[in-house]
Design a protein around this motif. Sequence first.
Motif, PDB file in Angstrom:
ATOM      1  N   GLY B  86       0.830  -1.213   0.000  1.00  0.00           N
ATOM      2  CA  GLY B  86       0.000   0.000   0.000  1.00  0.00           C
ATOM      3  C   GLY B  86       0.855   1.249   0.000  1.00  0.00           C
ATOM      4  O   GLY B  86       2.006   1.237   0.441  1.00  0.00           O
ATOM      5  N   TRP B  87       0.302   2.322  -0.527  1.00  0.00           N
ATOM      6  CA  TRP B  87       1.004   3.591  -0.594  1.00  0.00           C
ATOM      7  C   TRP B  87       0.079   4.741  -0.227  1.00  0.00           C
ATOM      8  O   TRP B  87      -1.089   4.780  -0.687  1.00  0.00           O
ATOM      9  N   VAL B 126      -7.989   4.046  -1.940  1.00  0.00           N
ATOM     10  CA  VAL B 126      -8.566   4.093  -0.589  1.00  0.00           C
ATOM     11  C   VAL B 126      -8.599   5.535  -0.091  1.00  0.00           C
ATOM     12  O   VAL B 126      -7.733   6.344  -0.457  1.00  0.00           O
ATOM     13  N   GLU B 127      -9.589   5.834   0.744  1.00  0.00           N
ATOM     14  CA  GLU B 127      -9.712   7.204   1.226  1.00  0.00           C
ATOM     15  C   GLU B 127      -8.994   7.369   2.558  1.00  0.00           C
ATOM     16  O   GLU B 127      -9.600   7.243   3.621  1.00  0.00           O
ATOM     17  N   ALA B 128      -7.701   7.576   2.495  1.00  0.00           N
ATOM     18  CA  ALA B 128      -6.892   7.837   3.684  1.00  0.00           C
ATOM     19  C   ALA B 128      -5.637   8.551   3.218  1.00  0.00           C
ATOM     20  O   ALA B 128      -5.122   8.248   2.137  1.00  0.00           O
ATOM     21  N   GLU B 129      -5.164   9.490   4.018  1.00  0.00           N
ATOM     22  CA  GLU B 129      -3.961  10.238   3.630  1.00  0.00           C
ATOM     23  C   GLU B 129      -2.758   9.302   3.571  1.00  0.00           C
ATOM     24  O   GLU B 129      -1.991   9.317   2.628  1.00  0.00           O
ATOM     25  N   ASN B 130      -2.661   8.480   4.617  1.00  0.00           N
ATOM     26  CA  ASN B 130      -1.497   7.578   4.723  1.00  0.00           C
ATOM     27  C   ASN B 130      -1.949   6.126   4.773  1.00  0.00           C
ATOM     28  O   ASN B 130      -2.992   5.818   5.358  1.00  0.00           O
ATOM     29  N   VAL B 131      -1.143   5.289   4.185  1.00  0.00           N
ATOM     30  CA  VAL B 131      -1.439   3.851   4.216  1.00  0.00           C
ATOM     31  C   VAL B 131      -0.221   3.122   4.779  1.00  0.00           C
ATOM     32  O   VAL B 131       0.907   3.364   4.335  1.00  0.00           O
TER      33      VAL B 131
END
Lengths: 374, 198
Positions: B86-87, B126-131
Amino acid sequence: MEKRVKKIRRAQLAPATLITMVLVILGFIILLYVLISTSAGEDGEYNACKLSVLTKASTPDIVQERVPLNCRTNKVCLGYDGKDCDNSFAGEKIEKVEIKECSGDTCISDSARKFEEIAAKQMYRCWDMMGEGKLKMYNDADIKLGLQSADNFCMICTRIAVDAEGKEKELLDKVDLPGYLKGNKPEGESETYLQKFTDKSINAYARVDEASFKGSNIYANKDNIDYIENKGAEFAVIYTQINPQSYQQVLDNLFKAGATMAGGGFVLSAFAPSSVQGVVGGAASRVLLSPAGLYVAGAAAIGAVVEGVYIASNIYESKTAAAGYCGEFTNSQGESQDAKKGGVNTAQGCSMVQVVPYDSKEIIKYCKKPANKP
Amino acid sequence: MIKNKKGEDKLLSEFLGVIIAIIAVGILVYAGYKFYSLMPSEFDNAKNIADSLESKIKVLDAGDSTKNTIQSPCREPGVCKWNIQGWGKDQPGRPDRCFFDSCICVCNGLGSEACQDSRTGICRKVEAENVDVKMSTRTFSSLEGGKIEAYVDEGGNEVCKNIALKSALIDVKIFKEKDKLTLSLENANWIEKEECAK
């Protein structure tokens, strides 16, 4: 003259019969497809799975591994009002069974009885769906030819999660699943759950890991305690079967496979023009009688011996694995029993329905290759 | 005239026979192909993993966590090369196909190259700043003569930035925070050093 007319009529009937046969087979396949694809809801899923299990079990062994099972893992959440076991089943279709939010021994015991009832029902559903241990399921056709040691077939039928706001441990400590299976009957049946699951004639047993409910297993590591107490506990109802082959069975299967190949070769050669048959036959006999041919034949004989030893070792390994898998079970009196002491030949394999903690590492002990997605 | 009629009849029945035989063989070949393709490929299995992760992530609210049990996409999990990676949206070295979004990918191999190729990788936005994708495991290197050298950190485990799908069943924990999405696997099976993304 009359005879000639009859002959012609018979000849004219053949294409029509063939067309009818093709149409009937096509119609049957379409009907089967429609039946499977339109079946919806709980009963539909159950029936679709049962049908696919029957199809797989009745398919010739050599292609059985390629027949997929249409079985979904049933997800049951046993939880307080408003609790949906999100930690286990977030976003998934679940069957919710509500338990009363309360404290006190009697109340917790009622919830524990509910758990026993659900677990027993799910075990029976699984058992029935998989053919009550009477259907032989294989992961790989090579096992039947002794080219691979037997691995167990397994299906994760149900996942049962408990979501009781930190009271899971208290509730699970009061669960007595073997007792419930021993003293209660499935709806409309005259035998108890345990009697249903236990049939010596087909090496069928039930197994309940009591330690899972009494603290020593699932609570063994601190992470699990934190996880369960904060997030809920989960169990899986799994069906396992192991079918090791005997030396006699492997020889029979090898003979059948050899006969099929020889038969195929014979049919193909019958179609080859006679000139080709003559040339191939002559060349083959010249090659076989040459020194190089004899060397190759010798090597083939050694190869056959090595193959024989390999097959024998696979059969031995399969029997050992079967004894390991089937070593301990719960007998119809509800007692945990060592299979060998119970006079059971564990090397013949067994079918089992069991309840284990739902943890991938725990499940893999019984189920190396689950046949469905949990 | 009678002779010709007989010939015509014979020709007609032969012709019908050949047509039926061709249709029958065609049906058999088609049925065989369909039967063969009943078993999903590794790629299909990996796509299902990406879909199930995506749907689980979508239903979680900030602060929630859940468990997703994944089956290895390979028939022989022990030698499986597929990984979850993931990134975050600002993280360097992301596959170009993630564009300007954060993404999780299931790829046959390690690194953005394997994920960039749509034949070997499946990516989901995906809805997230960081993974943060992480796996605690122990790694080893194969040496000459069949020996292995194990690497063990002080804590006993090493943390890799990928989840290797090398076991028949894998419990991936998904934890969603306001700005961060974490996918983690504890105590994974031992893997080779080069299979651990750093």
